[in-house]
Write an enzyme that holds these catalytic residues in place. Structure first.
Site, PDB file in Angstrom:
ATOM      1  N   SER A  29       8.995  -3.298   0.621  1.00  0.00           N
ATOM      2  CA  SER A  29       7.954  -3.554   1.629  1.00  0.00           C
ATOM      3  C   SER A  29       8.526  -3.890   2.996  1.00  0.00           C
ATOM      4  CB  SER A  29       7.109  -4.765   1.218  1.00  0.00           C
ATOM      5  OG  SER A  29       6.459  -4.536   0.024  1.00  0.00           O
ATOM      6  N   HIS A  60       4.745   1.191   2.319  1.00  0.00           N
ATOM      7  CA  HIS A  60       5.580   1.981   1.410  1.00  0.00           C
ATOM      8  C   HIS A  60       5.324   3.449   1.718  1.00  0.00           C
ATOM      9  CE1 HIS A  60       6.961  -1.185  -1.422  1.00  0.00           C
ATOM     10  NE2 HIS A  60       5.931  -1.805  -0.888  1.00  0.00           N
ATOM     11  N   HIS A  82       4.641   0.430  -8.056  1.00  0.00           N
ATOM     12  CA  HIS A  82       4.477  -0.911  -8.615  1.00  0.00           C
ATOM     13  C   HIS A  82       3.560  -0.876  -9.826  1.00  0.00           C
ATOM     14  CE1 HIS A  82       5.281  -1.366  -4.270  1.00  0.00           C
ATOM     15  NE2 HIS A  82       5.997  -2.396  -4.636  1.00  0.00           N
ATOM     16  N   TYR A  84       1.349  -2.994 -10.407  1.00  0.00           N
ATOM     17  CA  TYR A  84      -0.006  -3.400 -10.010  1.00  0.00           C
ATOM     18  C   TYR A  84      -0.833  -2.244  -9.454  1.00  0.00           C
ATOM     19  CZ  TYR A  84       1.986  -3.818  -5.280  1.00  0.00           C
ATOM     20  OH  TYR A  84       2.625  -3.572  -4.110  1.00  0.00           O
ATOM     21  N   GLU A  85      -0.172  -1.129  -9.141  1.00  0.00           N
ATOM     22  CA  GLU A  85      -0.930   0.045  -8.690  1.00  0.00           C
ATOM     23  C   GLU A  85      -1.538   0.789  -9.881  1.00  0.00           C
ATOM     24  OE1 GLU A  85       1.071   2.259  -5.211  1.00  0.00           O
ATOM     25  OE2 GLU A  85       2.681   1.080  -6.102  1.00  0.00           O
ATOM     26  N   ALA A 112      10.902  -7.365  -0.994  1.00  0.00           N
ATOM     27  CA  ALA A 112      10.433  -8.550  -0.284  1.00  0.00           C
ATOM     28  C   ALA A 112      10.031  -9.558  -1.357  1.00  0.00           C
ATOM     29  CB  ALA A 112       9.235  -8.193   0.575  1.00  0.00           C
ATOM     30  N   MET A 210       7.097  -8.637  -6.977  1.00  0.00           N
ATOM     31  CA  MET A 210       6.296  -7.771  -7.853  1.00  0.00           C
ATOM     32  C   MET A 210       6.968  -6.424  -8.106  1.00  0.00           C
ATOM     33  SD  MET A 210       2.659  -8.529  -6.008  1.00  0.00           S
ATOM     34  CE  MET A 210       2.221 -10.179  -5.452  1.00  0.00           C
ATOM     35  N   SER A 211       8.293  -6.386  -8.022  1.00  0.00           N
ATOM     36  CA  SER A 211       8.968  -5.087  -8.164  1.00  0.00           C
ATOM     37  C   SER A 211      10.372  -5.269  -8.728  1.00  0.00           C
ATOM     38  CB  SER A 211       9.054  -4.403  -6.797  1.00  0.00           C
ATOM     39  OG  SER A 211       9.938  -5.119  -5.952  1.00  0.00           O
ATOM     40  N   ASN A 234       8.618 -15.376   2.699  1.00  0.00           N
ATOM     41  CA  ASN A 234       7.678 -16.518   2.773  1.00  0.00           C
ATOM     42  C   ASN A 234       8.081 -17.542   1.739  1.00  0.00           C
ATOM     43  OD1 ASN A 234       6.525 -14.170   0.971  1.00  0.00           O
ATOM     44  ND2 ASN A 234       5.751 -16.084   0.092  1.00  0.00           N
ATOM     45  N   HIS A 246       0.095 -10.589   2.552  1.00  0.00           N
ATOM     46  CA  HIS A 246       0.849  -9.339   2.714  1.00  0.00           C
ATOM     47  C   HIS A 246       1.270  -9.161   4.175  1.00  0.00           C
ATOM     48  CE1 HIS A 246       2.454  -5.554   1.450  1.00  0.00           C
ATOM     49  NE2 HIS A 246       1.617  -4.820   2.157  1.00  0.00           N
TER      50      HIS A 246
HETATM   51  N1  HPA Z   1       5.073 -13.862  -4.528  1.00  0.00           N
HETATM   52  C1  HPA Z   1       5.158 -12.676  -5.145  1.00  0.00           C
HETATM   53  N2  HPA Z   1       5.550 -11.568  -4.537  1.00  0.00           N
HETATM   54  C2  HPA Z   1       5.879 -11.653  -3.235  1.00  0.00           C
HETATM   55  C3  HPA Z   1       5.808 -12.862  -2.530  1.00  0.00           C
HETATM   56  C4  HPA Z   1       5.365 -14.027  -3.205  1.00  0.00           C
HETATM   57  O1  HPA Z   1       5.280 -15.151  -2.644  1.00  0.00           O
HETATM   58  N3  HPA Z   1       6.202 -12.591  -1.254  1.00  0.00           N
HETATM   59  C5  HPA Z   1       6.515 -11.269  -1.217  1.00  0.00           C
HETATM   60  N4  HPA Z   1       6.322 -10.698  -2.408  1.00  0.00           N
END
Ligand code: HPA
Length: 274
Positions: A29, A60, A82, A84-85, A112, A210-211, A234, A246
Site C-alpha cells: 500500500s 494497489h 488480499h 479480505y478482497e 504497510a 493484512m498481507s 501508524n 486507510h
Molecule cells: N492494522 C492492520 N493493518 C494495518 C494497520 C493496522 O494498524 N496499518 C496498516 N495496515
C-alpha cells in the site's frame, strides 16, 4: 502444463522474451512508486495475464513490471491480492509457484503495517524477522504438488537469516534506521480492537497488517529466499492513542517511501547472483 501456475508462467515467460529475473519485488500500500524506477522496463497489466486476479484496492496498481534495478534483473508486482478482497488463499500460492517456474529465487516483499511496539514509531521501517499467522488461513491448504515443495514445509528459516544480516548491512550503509520485529497478519479488512492489539502484543507481535504472510509462506515452500520489510504507517488501535485509517496508512507510507526505495535498491545491489 495445465495447472494454473504453469499457465500463468507460460504467458509471462513469453512476454519476458528471454530475460531472466531472479528477484521478485512485491510492493504494498502506498509503496508502488518504486516500480516506476525500473529501467528498460516492460509493463504487463494483470488483466493481460489469463488466470491472474485483478487487485481492487485503492493504492494497489495491478501491474507486473519487468526491468532492471541496481543493475539486477527484477520482476515487480505493483499491487497484490488480499484475503479480505475475497480471494481464495490458494491463488497467492499459485502465483508464487508461477514465479518459481520462471526461475525466481528471491522474494523481497513490502507492506504497510501498524505498530504495537511503542518504540517503533510511524514512519519507521521494520525488517520482518518472523511472523504470527493469525489470518485464519494458510495458502498451502489443498492438494500438494511435490514438484514445488513438501506437504509439511518448515518455516524455521522463512525470513532467510543470511538475508536479514544483508538487509541490516544495507541499512547501516545508508544510515537508515531499520528496526527488527515480528509481523502479525490478520485477515482484515476491519482494523483491530484495542483488546486484540493488547493480546497480540503479549503474544510477541511488533507490527500488524493484512498481507505478506501468504506470499512469504508460499515462497518458503518453493525454496525461495525471503526478505520482508514493513513500513510502519501508524500506531495500532489503542497504542499511544492509535486509531488507524486507510488515509493515514497511505499518507505515511508515501512519506516513508523514499527511504524504503533507497533501502530496497541497496539490498538488491548486495544480493548474491545465482
Ligand atoms: N492494522 C492492520 N493493518 C494495518 C494497520 C493496522 O494498524 N496499518 C496498516 N495496515
Amino acid at each position: 502444463m495445465t495447472d494454473l501456475s504453469s499457465q500463468i508462467a507460460k504467458q509471462i515467460k513469453k512476454l519476458l522474451s528471454g530475460r531472466q529475473p531472479e528477484t521478485l519485488l512485491i510492493l504494498g500500500s502506498g509503496l508502488s512508486s518504486l516500480g516506476n524506477e525500473l529501467e528498460n522496463s516492460t509493463v504487463i497489466p494483470y488483466s493481460k495475464i489469463k488466470g491472474f486476479p485483478v487487485s481492487s484496492v485503492v493504492g494497489h496498481e495491478g501491474k507486473l513490471i519487468y526491468g532492471t534495478l541496481s543493475d539486477k534483473e527484477v520482476l515487480c508486482m505493483q499491487g497484490r491480492f488480499h484475503l479480505y478482497e475475497g480471494y481464495a488463499p490458494r491463488i497467492v500460492a499459485d502465483i508464487i509457484k508461477a514465479f518459481k517456474l520462471l526461475g525466481i529465487k528471491n522474494l523481497l516483499i513490502t507492506n504497510a503495517a501498524g505498530s504495537l511496539n511503542p518504540d517503533i514509531a510511524p514512519g519507521s521501517l521494520m525488517l520482518i524477522n518472523d511472523h504470527l499467522n493469525f489470518s485464519g488461513f494458510n495458502p498451502l491448504i489443498g492438494p500438494n504438488d511435490d514438484k514445488f515443495g513438501p506437504r509439511f514445509p518448515s518455516l524455521a528459516e522463512l525470513y532467510t537469516p543470511k538475508y536479514l544480516k544483508l538487509a541490516h548491512k544495507a541499512a547501516k550503509k545508508l544510515n537508515i534506521n531499520l528496526f527488527d520485529g515480528v509481523y502479525c497478519m490478520l485477515s482484515g479488512p476491519s482494523y483491530e480492537t484495542a483488546a486484540e492489539i493488547k493480546a497480540l502484543r503479549i503474544l510477541g507481535a511488533d507490527a500488524a497488517g493484512m498481507s505478506t504472510v501468504p506470499e512469504a509462506i508460499s515462497a518458503a515452500y518453493c525454496q525461495m529466499k525471503v526478505i520482508g520489510i514493513s513500513t510502519i504507517t501508524n500506531y495500532c488501535t489503542g497504542v499511544k492513542g492509535g486509531n488507524p485509517s486507510h488515509e493515514e496508512t497511505l499518507e505515511t507510507a508515501h512519506k516513508a517511501s523514499a527511504n524504503l526505495a533507497l533501502l530496497i535498491k541497496q539490498i538488491i545491489k548486495e544480493l548474491p547472483n545465482g
